[in-house]
Design a protein around this motif. Sequence first.
Motif, PDB file in Angstrom:
ATOM      1  N   VAL A   1       6.216 -13.792 -97.154  1.00 57.60           N
ATOM      2  CA  VAL A   1       7.647 -13.567 -97.566  1.00 57.60           C
ATOM      3  C   VAL A   1       8.330 -12.662 -96.650  1.00 57.60           C
ATOM      4  O   VAL A   1       9.327 -12.760 -96.010  1.00 57.60           O
ATOM      5  CB  VAL A   1       7.796 -13.594 -98.990  1.00 57.60           C
ATOM      6  CG1 VAL A   1       9.209 -13.194 -99.399  1.00 57.60           C
ATOM      7  CG2 VAL A   1       7.867 -14.820 -99.669  1.00 57.60           C
ATOM      8  N   LEU A   2       7.729 -11.381 -96.617  1.00 63.25           N
ATOM      9  CA  LEU A   2       8.040 -10.319 -95.889  1.00 63.25           C
ATOM     10  C   LEU A   2       8.195 -10.697 -94.322  1.00 63.25           C
ATOM     11  O   LEU A   2       9.143 -10.362 -93.729  1.00 63.25           O
ATOM     12  CB  LEU A   2       7.289  -9.114 -96.097  1.00 63.25           C
ATOM     13  CG  LEU A   2       7.531  -7.902 -95.310  1.00 63.25           C
ATOM     14  CD1 LEU A   2       9.138  -7.329 -95.863  1.00 63.25           C
ATOM     15  CD2 LEU A   2       6.467  -6.872 -95.569  1.00 63.25           C
ATOM     16  N   ASP A   3       7.178 -11.189 -93.877  1.00 56.96           N
ATOM     17  CA  ASP A   3       7.075 -11.652 -92.506  1.00 56.96           C
ATOM     18  C   ASP A   3       8.498 -12.571 -91.983  1.00 56.96           C
ATOM     19  O   ASP A   3       9.272 -12.703 -91.116  1.00 56.96           O
ATOM     20  CB  ASP A   3       5.832 -12.408 -92.106  1.00 56.96           C
ATOM     21  CG  ASP A   3       5.516 -12.697 -90.606  1.00 56.96           C
ATOM     22  OD1 ASP A   3       6.118 -11.540 -89.793  1.00 56.96           O
ATOM     23  OD2 ASP A   3       5.322 -13.570 -90.181  1.00 56.96           O
ATOM     24  N   ALA A   4       8.905 -13.584 -93.148  1.00 55.52           N
ATOM     25  CA  ALA A   4       9.712 -14.643 -93.048  1.00 55.52           C
ATOM     26  C   ALA A   4      10.981 -13.755 -93.037  1.00 55.52           C
ATOM     27  O   ALA A   4      12.089 -14.116 -92.126  1.00 55.52           O
ATOM     28  CB  ALA A   4       9.697 -15.702 -93.978  1.00 55.52           C
ATOM     29  N   GLU A   5      11.089 -12.778 -94.017  1.00 57.28           N
ATOM     30  CA  GLU A   5      12.374 -12.059 -94.067  1.00 57.28           C
ATOM     31  C   GLU A   5      12.714 -11.151 -93.070  1.00 57.28           C
ATOM     32  O   GLU A   5      13.937 -11.207 -92.510  1.00 57.28           O
ATOM     33  CB  GLU A   5      12.363 -11.392 -95.234  1.00 57.28           C
ATOM     34  CG  GLU A   5      12.511 -12.008 -96.391  1.00 57.28           C
ATOM     35  CD  GLU A   5      12.321 -11.134 -97.700  1.00 57.28           C
ATOM     36  OE1 GLU A   5      12.640 -11.556 -98.943  1.00 57.28           O
ATOM     37  OE2 GLU A   5      11.775  -9.838 -97.622  1.00 57.28           O
ATOM     38  N   ILE A   6      11.802 -10.679 -92.480  1.00 57.63           N
ATOM     39  CA  ILE A   6      11.864  -9.821 -90.899  1.00 57.63           C
ATOM     40  C   ILE A   6      12.109 -10.794 -89.823  1.00 57.63           C
ATOM     41  O   ILE A   6      13.102 -10.405 -88.903  1.00 57.63           O
ATOM     42  CB  ILE A   6      10.574  -9.044 -90.654  1.00 57.63           C
ATOM     43  CG1 ILE A   6      10.389  -8.071 -91.563  1.00 57.63           C
ATOM     44  CG2 ILE A   6      10.701  -8.909 -89.352  1.00 57.63           C
ATOM     45  CD1 ILE A   6       8.987  -7.119 -91.477  1.00 57.63           C
ATOM     46  N   THR A   7      11.933 -11.916 -89.737  1.00 57.14           N
ATOM     47  CA  THR A   7      12.022 -12.918 -88.858  1.00 57.14           C
ATOM     48  C   THR A   7      13.541 -13.308 -88.907  1.00 57.14           C
ATOM     49  O   THR A   7      14.452 -13.362 -87.900  1.00 57.14           O
ATOM     50  CB  THR A   7      11.375 -14.303 -88.844  1.00 57.14           C
ATOM     51  OG1 THR A   7       9.775 -14.127 -88.740  1.00 57.14           O
ATOM     52  CG2 THR A   7      11.745 -15.356 -88.005  1.00 57.14           C
ATOM     53  N   LEU A   8      14.045 -13.561 -90.042  1.00 61.88           N
ATOM     54  CA  LEU A   8      15.519 -13.758 -90.272  1.00 61.88           C
ATOM     55  C   LEU A   8      16.372 -12.618 -89.852  1.00 61.88           C
ATOM     56  O   LEU A   8      17.608 -13.035 -89.295  1.00 61.88           O
ATOM     57  CB  LEU A   8      15.873 -14.058 -91.694  1.00 61.88           C
ATOM     58  CG  LEU A   8      15.368 -15.465 -92.293  1.00 61.88           C
ATOM     59  CD1 LEU A   8      15.653 -15.411 -93.737  1.00 61.88           C
ATOM     60  CD2 LEU A   8      15.976 -16.546 -91.698  1.00 61.88           C
ATOM     61  N   LEU A   9      15.778 -11.285 -90.000  1.00 63.80           N
ATOM     62  CA  LEU A   9      16.714 -10.220 -89.759  1.00 63.80           C
ATOM     63  C   LEU A   9      16.742 -10.181 -88.068  1.00 63.80           C
ATOM     64  O   LEU A   9      17.967  -9.873 -87.893  1.00 63.80           O
ATOM     65  CB  LEU A   9      16.157  -8.931 -90.217  1.00 63.80           C
ATOM     66  CG  LEU A   9      16.259  -8.892 -91.762  1.00 63.80           C
ATOM     67  CD1 LEU A   9      15.399  -7.445 -92.247  1.00 63.80           C
ATOM     68  CD2 LEU A   9      17.649  -8.651 -92.030  1.00 63.80           C
ATOM     69  N   TYR A  10      15.833 -10.356 -87.549  1.00 66.73           N
ATOM     70  CA  TYR A  10      15.689 -10.396 -86.032  1.00 66.73           C
ATOM     71  C   TYR A  10      16.407 -11.569 -85.559  1.00 66.73           C
ATOM     72  O   TYR A  10      17.286 -11.175 -84.260  1.00 66.73           O
ATOM     73  CB  TYR A  10      14.486 -10.295 -85.460  1.00 66.73           C
ATOM     74  CG  TYR A  10      13.818  -8.863 -85.428  1.00 66.73           C
ATOM     75  CD1 TYR A  10      14.178  -7.821 -84.723  1.00 66.73           C
ATOM     76  CD2 TYR A  10      12.527  -8.629 -86.359  1.00 66.73           C
ATOM     77  CE1 TYR A  10      13.617  -6.626 -84.930  1.00 66.73           C
ATOM     78  CE2 TYR A  10      11.962  -7.405 -86.576  1.00 66.73           C
ATOM     79  CZ  TYR A  10      12.601  -6.548 -85.658  1.00 66.73           C
ATOM     80  OH  TYR A  10      11.875  -5.147 -85.610  1.00 66.73           O
ATOM     81  N   ALA A  11      16.590 -12.710 -86.049  1.00 69.53           N
ATOM     82  CA  ALA A  11      17.209 -13.813 -85.485  1.00 69.53           C
ATOM     83  C   ALA A  11      18.868 -13.715 -85.652  1.00 69.53           C
ATOM     84  O   ALA A  11      19.290 -14.195 -84.692  1.00 69.53           O
ATOM     85  CB  ALA A  11      16.842 -15.048 -86.646  1.00 69.53           C
ATOM     86  N   GLU A  12      19.329 -12.735 -86.572  1.00 71.32           N
ATOM     87  CA  GLU A  12      20.668 -12.549 -86.309  1.00 71.32           C
ATOM     88  C   GLU A  12      21.005 -11.869 -85.117  1.00 71.32           C
ATOM     89  O   GLU A  12      22.192 -12.118 -84.821  1.00 71.32           O
ATOM     90  CB  GLU A  12      20.961 -11.320 -87.545  1.00 71.32           C
ATOM     91  CG  GLU A  12      20.796 -11.715 -88.962  1.00 71.32           C
ATOM     92  CD  GLU A  12      22.000 -13.145 -89.166  1.00 71.32           C
ATOM     93  OE1 GLU A  12      23.145 -12.991 -88.798  1.00 71.32           O
ATOM     94  OE2 GLU A  12      21.662 -13.857 -90.076  1.00 71.32           O
TER      95      GLU A  12
END
Length: 81
Positions: free
Chosen positions: A33-44
Motif C-alpha cells: 500500500v505504501l509503495d502504491a501511495e508513493i507511486t500516486l504521489l510521484y505520478a502527480e
Amino acid sequence: MRKHLALIAAEPAAEDLAAIEAEWPLIAAELDVLDAEITLLYAEDHGGPTALDWRRLRRAEARVTRAAAELAAHAIPHRAA
C-alpha cells in the motif's frame, strides 16, 4: 564527561520471531500500500495517476484487509458452540 553505552547482545526470542513470521503477510501488504501511495504521489508530477495506478492501490488495500482478517481469525481462539 563521557558516557559509555552498554552493548545489547540479546537476540530476539523464538516467540518474538514466531510473532513476526505470523504477522509478515500483513506487514508485506502494508508495504505494498505504501509503495502504491508513493507511486500516486510521484505520478502527480508526470501528468497524474493512471487507472492502473489506482487499481494497484485498491488491490493493495484489499490485500491488507484480507491479511488483517486472516491474522485476526488465527489470533482469536474459537469456542465450541
